[in-house]
Design an enzyme around this catalytic site. Structure first.
Site, PDB file in Angstrom:
ATOM      1  N   ARG A 216      -8.698  47.285  -8.868  1.00 18.30           N
ATOM      2  CA  ARG A 216      -9.360  46.246  -8.350  1.00 18.30           C
ATOM      3  C   ARG A 216      -9.717  47.335  -6.738  1.00 18.30           C
ATOM      4  NH1 ARG A 216     -11.498  41.927  -7.468  1.00 18.30           N
ATOM      5  NH2 ARG A 216      -9.646  40.732  -8.124  1.00 18.30           N
TER       6      ARG A 216
ATOM      7  N   ILE B 154      -4.766  44.217   1.230  1.00 17.59           N
ATOM      8  CA  ILE B 154      -3.998  43.559   0.384  1.00 17.59           C
ATOM      9  C   ILE B 154      -3.922  43.862  -0.791  1.00 17.59           C
ATOM     10  CG2 ILE B 154      -3.423  40.584   0.118  1.00 17.59           C
ATOM     11  CD1 ILE B 154      -4.554  39.968   2.435  1.00 17.59           C
ATOM     12  N   PRO B 155      -3.543  44.870  -1.014  1.00 16.97           N
ATOM     13  CA  PRO B 155      -4.280  45.013  -2.808  1.00 16.97           C
ATOM     14  C   PRO B 155      -2.837  44.081  -3.449  1.00 16.97           C
ATOM     15  CG  PRO B 155      -1.690  46.743  -1.825  1.00 16.97           C
ATOM     16  CD  PRO B 155      -2.850  45.319  -0.383  1.00 16.97           C
ATOM     17  N   HIS B 156      -4.230  44.135  -4.250  1.00 11.29           N
ATOM     18  CA  HIS B 156      -3.412  43.288  -6.090  1.00 11.29           C
ATOM     19  C   HIS B 156      -4.953  43.139  -6.897  1.00 11.29           C
ATOM     20  CE1 HIS B 156      -6.912  41.122  -3.527  1.00 11.29           C
ATOM     21  NE2 HIS B 156      -7.567  41.188  -4.920  1.00 11.29           N
ATOM     22  N   GLY B 157      -4.291  42.436  -7.796  1.00 10.49           N
ATOM     23  CA  GLY B 157      -5.281  42.802  -9.341  1.00 10.49           C
ATOM     24  C   GLY B 157      -6.108  42.003  -9.108  1.00 10.49           C
TER      25      GLY B 157
END
Length: 145
Positions: free
Chosen positions: A48, A62-65
């Site tokens: 991402r 806001i790290p997310h997949g």
């Protein structure tokens, strides 16, 4: 903030800083330890980040997949880590790294709550002033209660 996605064990404060990769790894590790994601989620976060930065402004990332890696998510969860020494997030200064895993579209609601919270500079200062993970957790939990 929905209590079921964030527990006290998923909130941490570090006096030092970290690299973006270290911060993402910690976010993923906390979510994995909470049973929200599989070990594949860290790779999903990195994918991402290569496509689009998850820096949101106001010292927040806001790290997310990715959508393609939804199978790495077992249940919705959050991790919140404050780095008092900061994180260089692709050239942007970050203090708060909030890892998100959302089943279905649940993460959109969580994302909007966090975005609203961090759009208020007074709230950000309040979160930065919390001296313990417990205080930080309480401040986050008070948002929508």
């Amino acid at each position: 903030m929905a209590r079921d996605v964030l527990s006290i064990g998923q909130v941490r404060i570090h006096s030092g800083g970290a690299t973006r990769e270290e911060a993402m790894k910690e976010a993923a590790d906390i979510l994995e330890a909470a049973g929200a994601v599989t070990s594949a989620y860290f790779d999903a976060m990195q994918q991402r980040e290569e496509t689009v930065s998850t820096y949101m402004g106001n010292e927040l990332a806001i790290p997310h997949g990715t959508n393609e890696t939804k199978q790495a998510i077992l249940e919705s969860g959050l991790s919140v880590v404050r780095y008092d020494g900061g994180v260089d997030w692709g050239g942007e200064p970050v203090t708060f790294v909030v890892g998100i895993a959302g089943r279905g579209d649940e993460h959109l609601e969580i994302l909007s709550q966090i975005a609203i919270l961090f759009s208020d500079e007074d709230e950000v200062e309040r979160l930065k002033a919390a001296e313990t993970p417990e205080e930080l957790f309480s401040a986050l939990s008070a948002v929508n209660s």
